[in-house]
Design an enzyme around this catalytic site. Structure first.
Site, PDB file in Angstrom:
ATOM      1  N   VAL A 377       0.711  -1.175  -0.221  1.00 37.38           N
ATOM      2  CA  VAL A 377       0.012  -0.104  -0.126  1.00 37.38           C
ATOM      3  C   VAL A 377       1.056   1.189   0.042  1.00 37.38           C
ATOM      4  O   VAL A 377       1.962   1.292   0.704  1.00 37.38           O
ATOM      5  CB  VAL A 377      -0.959  -0.117   1.285  1.00 37.38           C
ATOM      6  N   CYS A 378       0.406   2.018  -0.961  1.00 34.26           N
ATOM      7  CA  CYS A 378       1.176   3.487  -0.742  1.00 34.26           C
ATOM      8  C   CYS A 378      -0.012   4.543  -1.137  1.00 34.26           C
ATOM      9  O   CYS A 378      -1.146   4.163  -1.215  1.00 34.26           O
ATOM     10  CB  CYS A 378       2.295   3.833  -1.831  1.00 34.26           C
ATOM     11  N   ASP A 379       0.377   5.824  -1.327  1.00 28.52           N
ATOM     12  CA  ASP A 379      -0.578   7.050  -1.365  1.00 28.52           C
ATOM     13  C   ASP A 379      -1.468   6.737  -2.341  1.00 28.52           C
ATOM     14  O   ASP A 379      -2.735   6.873  -2.236  1.00 28.52           O
ATOM     15  CB  ASP A 379       0.141   8.296  -1.361  1.00 28.52           C
TER      16      ASP A 379
END
Length: 467
Positions: A377-379
């Protein structure tokens, strides 16, 4: 703790704006290519095809953003409401209404969600379709009228205020000062929010008039990050030196800027190199009158060159090169004269990993036998997390494990994910949307915590458990 909460809230707001834009980036680029090719100053001027430019930027792109924002809040019905509301601000304005779409989309989705919940248990059997359609139609009409009369003009005023402020910087030659805001915000993972929430709308307005815009370049220049990674690859120590060359290639050619943020966080003085490189790049872009026809996403050198209009390659390349050289010189000086331990962040990460392992591997052990999905998960869910997921998936496949490893934006973490892998700075946001075990990392490429996770999954004890 309060600072963490504030940062998480700011990141969440920026991430939501990004989530409206990212799925539609392909449409923005398509419009950019049509503009670059067919406007009077384009590569192949064509008045017939050139007629597509204005309707696409005026109607298509804002409607897509508004519909996406509505879908994020209220599903398919929310998407319809978001589109209707966005039409109100489009017709009521004389500029491309991207900011208005970012307001009306989520607002429309939220309103229909509230109304649907209120009517859920009050609809007589057999009247579901009639009531659902009319409730959407009536609410959509009211929202469209409100957008046309009130919200559109208000957004116009706010947009003009911001635009005038930035244009004043351009007129006085102080546009490079934006780097003082842009660069520190990047390492807080607000890069997408700044670029796509502020500079993209301004850039699209500019491009509709001039055929290009420097606003697309003020926060996306890959040069400063390249310079910092090059300095680490030559003058860094330990893991940072070893990992920098690979990160450099992925950052510059692949456009995943998040890869150099951990190096800056490891040595906060590197923010000076970022700012110096960013300011230099903007100054040189201005000097050459450079601009792009659409937002480069991802911000790789290939995207920069592909979106450079005819006659602008020298300016584009000069700005990227200048940003690289200056950030490299400053970063190299910091690495040479800084006497503090060189591997603070990486050492801390290793120590934290060992501690987690001794305490039961952060809760991984009990679920390792039934791991089906690992979510990176990232932005935005398209840059660093995509690269990390691909790398980790291949590593597991090579070891004979067919566990699903996928990448997501932080707003779309799947409920059935067994383990969540995310950057440590996004911990607060992740905890707000999921209760699944978190693996916190500082680098999506080669982080010690990922090695611990891999060992946990592939150790002999786990092999026996999964047999």
């Amino acid at each position: 703790m309060a600072n963490k909460s504030i940062r998480a809230r700011v990141q969440a707001f920026g991430g939501f704006l990004t989530a409206m834009v990212i799925p539609n980036i392909g449409a923005f680029i398509a419009w950019g290519f049509i503009t670059a090719l067919f406007i009077p100053t384009g590569w192949t001027p064509n008045s017939h095809f050139g007629q597509l430019v204005s309707p696409m930027i005026t109607y298509l792109l804002p409607l897509m953003i508004g519909s996406t924002g509505g879908h994020l809040m209220g599903g398919k019905r929310g998407a319809v409401m978001g589109g209707i509301g966005t039409m109100g601000v489009i017709v009521g304005a004389d500029i491309p209404m991207f900011i208005g779409a970012m307001v009306m989309g989520p607002l429309g989705g939220y309103l229909i969600k509230v109304v649907d919940k209120a009517l859920e248990k009050r609809i007589p059997a057999g009247f579901e379709m009639v009531i659902n359609n009319f409730s959407l139609g009536i609410l959509g009409m009211l929202l469209c009228l409100l957008a046309y009369e009130v919200i559109g003009p208000a957004v116009m005023e706010a947009n003009n205020f911001v635009k005038q402020g930035i244009e004043a910087l351009v007129a006085t030659g102080y546009l490079p000062l934006l780097s003082v805001i842009n660069e520190p915000a990047k390492v807080l993972f607000l890069n997408n929010a700044i670029d796509q929430g502020v500079y993209y709308p301004l850039g699209m307005q500019d491009t509709a008039v001039a055929g290009k815009s420097i606003y697309f370049m003020v926060a996306s220049n890959p040069g400063p990050g390249l310079g910092i990674l090059l300095a680490f690859s030559l003058f860094g120590k330990g893991l940072s030196k070893k990992s920098a060359p690979g990160a450099m290639i992925i950052h510059f050619l692949g456009g995943i800027h998040e890869l150099y943020f951990p190096y800056v966080l490891m040595k906060p003085l590197m923010i000076i190199a970022m700012i110096a490189g960013g300011m230099t790049g903007i100054y040189v872009f201005e000097l050459f009158g450079a601009g792009l026809v659409a937002g480069p996403s991802p911000g790789s050198i290939f995207a920069y060159l592909a979106l450079t209009p005819r006659g602008g390659f020298i300016g584009t390349c000069a700005g990227v090169l200048a940003g690289t050289v200056v950030s490299f010189v400053v970063a190299s000086a910091i690495l040479k004269f800084d006497k503090s331990p060189a591997e603070d962040s990486f050492a801390d990460s290793q120590a934290a990993s060992k501690k987690r392992k001794a305490e039961g591997k952060s809760g991984i052990q009990p679920v390792a036998a039934s791991i089906r999905l690992i979510a990176f998960v990232c932005d935005a869910g398209m840059g660093s997390s995509a690269m990390g997921a691909t790398t980790f998936r291949k590593k597991l496949q090579k070891a004979g494990y067919e566990i699903e490893v996928k990448h997501y934006s932080i707003e779309n973490i799947p409920a059935d994910a067994d383990i969540i892998v995310t950057h440590a700075s996004l911990e607060g946001r992740a905890q707000r949307v999921t209760d699944r075990p978190l693996i916190l990392i500082k680098n999506y490429l080669g982080d010690p915590a990922l090695d611990v996770l891999f060992t946990d999954i592939t150790s002999p004890a786990q092999q026996g458990a999964t047999a």
